[in-house]
Design a protein around this motif. Sequence first.
Motif, PDB file in Angstrom:
ATOM      1  N   UNK A 150       0.707  -1.322  -0.120  1.00  0.00           N
ATOM      2  CA  UNK A 150       0.010  -0.060  -0.003  1.00  0.00           C
ATOM      3  C   UNK A 150       0.872   1.439   0.099  1.00  0.00           C
ATOM      4  N   UNK A 151       2.270   1.280   0.235  1.00  0.00           N
ATOM      5  CA  UNK A 151       3.119   2.220   0.523  1.00  0.00           C
ATOM      6  C   UNK A 151       3.596   2.525  -0.933  1.00  0.00           C
ATOM      7  N   UNK A 152       3.183   1.637  -1.975  1.00  0.00           N
ATOM      8  CA  UNK A 152       3.793   1.792  -3.456  1.00  0.00           C
ATOM      9  C   UNK A 152       2.710   1.842  -4.530  1.00  0.00           C
ATOM     10  N   UNK A 153       1.862   1.145  -4.216  1.00  0.00           N
ATOM     11  CA  UNK A 153       0.802   0.920  -5.467  1.00  0.00           C
ATOM     12  C   UNK A 153      -0.409   1.823  -5.275  1.00  0.00           C
ATOM     13  N   UNK A 154      -0.563   3.021  -5.817  1.00  0.00           N
ATOM     14  CA  UNK A 154      -1.695   3.892  -5.709  1.00  0.00           C
ATOM     15  C   UNK A 154      -2.587   4.001  -6.897  1.00  0.00           C
ATOM     16  N   UNK A 155      -2.064   3.684  -8.159  1.00  0.00           N
ATOM     17  CA  UNK A 155      -2.881   3.874  -9.301  1.00  0.00           C
ATOM     18  C   UNK A 155      -3.505   2.791 -10.009  1.00  0.00           C
TER      19      UNK A 155
END
Length: 642
Positions: A150-155
Amino acid sequence: MPHLGVQLLVQDRHVVMDNGILQVTLSNPDGIVTGIRYSGIDNLLEVQNDESNRGYWDLVWNTAGTTGIFDVIKGRSFKVIVETEEQVEVSFTRTWDSSQEGKLVPLNIDKRFVMLRGSSGFYSYAIYEHLKEWPGFNLGETRIAFKLRKDKFHYMIAADNRQRYMPLPDDRLPPRGQPLAYPEAVQLVNPVEPDFKGEVDDKYQYSIENKDNKVHGWICMDPAVGFWQITPSDEFRSGGPVKQNLTSHVGPTTLVMFLSAHYSGEDLVPKIGAGEAWKKVFGPVFMYFNSVMDGDDPLSLWEDAKLQMLIEVQSWPYGFPASEDYQKSDQRGNVSGRLLVRDRFVSDDYTPANGAYVGLALPGDVGSWQRECKDYQFWNRADEGGYFSINNVRTGDYNLYAWVPGVIGDYRYDVSITITSGCDIEMGDLVYEPPRDGPTLWEIGIPDRSAEEFYVPDPNPKYINKLYVNHPDRFRQYGLWERYAELYPDGDLVYTVGVSDYRKDWFYAQVTRKKDDNTYQRTTWQIKFNLDKVDHNGIYKLRVALASATVSELQVRINDPKAKPLFSSGLIGKDNSIARHGIHGLYWLYGIDVPGARLVEGDNAVFLTQPRSISPFQGIMYDYIRLEGPPSSSSNSPETSF
């Protein structure tokens, strides 16, 4: 730079597959994906989660009368199937015996993971087997789930026009998020990123029909890395090409759906009987990873993922799976032909079934393919001339089924077809004569198995998903069912043939009406139409095609809203498409005889009542309605019906 060969490292607790591009770590003997190292990121999966909650196969099962049991499938024994520089294939199996009755689903499960040289990803497939002597069970769902960091994949991207920055999983939890009418839908009242404030998040808003559900996933912007799930074939999915399934959603989560009852209900739950032998291969599916250089557009990763999807589709069926249960291309067969439509009250000509969906599924009744969920299905679309070819079909016995956008009903070729290895079956010209008794007096909608052409209201401004503002899939907004009572506060919908426009005047779903005391009441819609002359001795035909039904009943009355119904469907449907923003679920078609004695010269009315009214989600979506006049005496020749 030459690609390194694939290497396999077997440890006590873990198994590592590495081809120099990526490294995949699996727990031993569970066969859970615990780590994916790629492009300088030590793990793409959520490191804060327990190892068993990162990348896993799961299922939901039950026996008659019991609630569903959720099971993350953990292997009990590990085996190396293939180990060369070109390919590594590993197997994690769980076998069943009677000591596990009631505790574990009565299946032998063999989960496979495959890595190839030079491939920027890995494959997974599984073989499920039920032996005759075992107890029966129902398989409500099975899938693969990946929980990304969750700290990397936001899109997230599910389609060209369905992509956006997504809220965080923390935003869905109280007090940041407030559950709405069901737990999947949450209003973001105090999200970490203020931009999301007030929005609704609901995983069902990102559902996709099987035929379009070939690639979806997530982008990490820094460093620019893509995590994509590619499903190259629908053959192992249930319910045919327009069955809808979940894709990716807030988590960040990526799903590979194989079986589900979503948008269909109990009909699409395989019920494996005691004494029934059953075996099925799910997959292989491909988990694909890509990256771009610093300064390049991260969104170009989506374009690359779509190209990779086309490569995987063209490579199907794959040549590499080692299981004998997975049939290779030379073991399969092909079917081709041409479908024509003859609707004698439109034209005596045979017209090509342009764009028809043509498929092979287990032998059954007309239209049974949409509820078939135990075996394999193979679908393709006919071209403008009605020509179709269905290639790489697994051996076995099938019926050929079809339906044609713009034409009501379902076609079935009455003789079953046996596919043998290497066969090329040419069916020649097939003719579909759709249900028809007389000329069209009036019609509402387009016969396309969807309510999309009808009036879909704007959402309540309190419940917006910004992605679907000014979007062709506007029906995916939350809470649209509540707009009906707001638009029709005093009385129900009345549609006047020749005056009303179904795109503006026919609400997309006949839902219950919410009252001030939070109870719900039945609704009756009215179609007004004028007849210059009436054959009082003739039989008229009202054809009603439904695109969805949820714990509903359709009652039809003619000219007297208080009379005994001329027709009742009885209680039908559990597809939940109203709540899940689906615009269609399962298809229902009714042909209702209307005695000419019930009609009058001048003004007439059809009353459509949906009387079941305990919840806001009970209701029906119409696909298409048509009134046919009686067949004239000159057309009374016997008909062939297909």
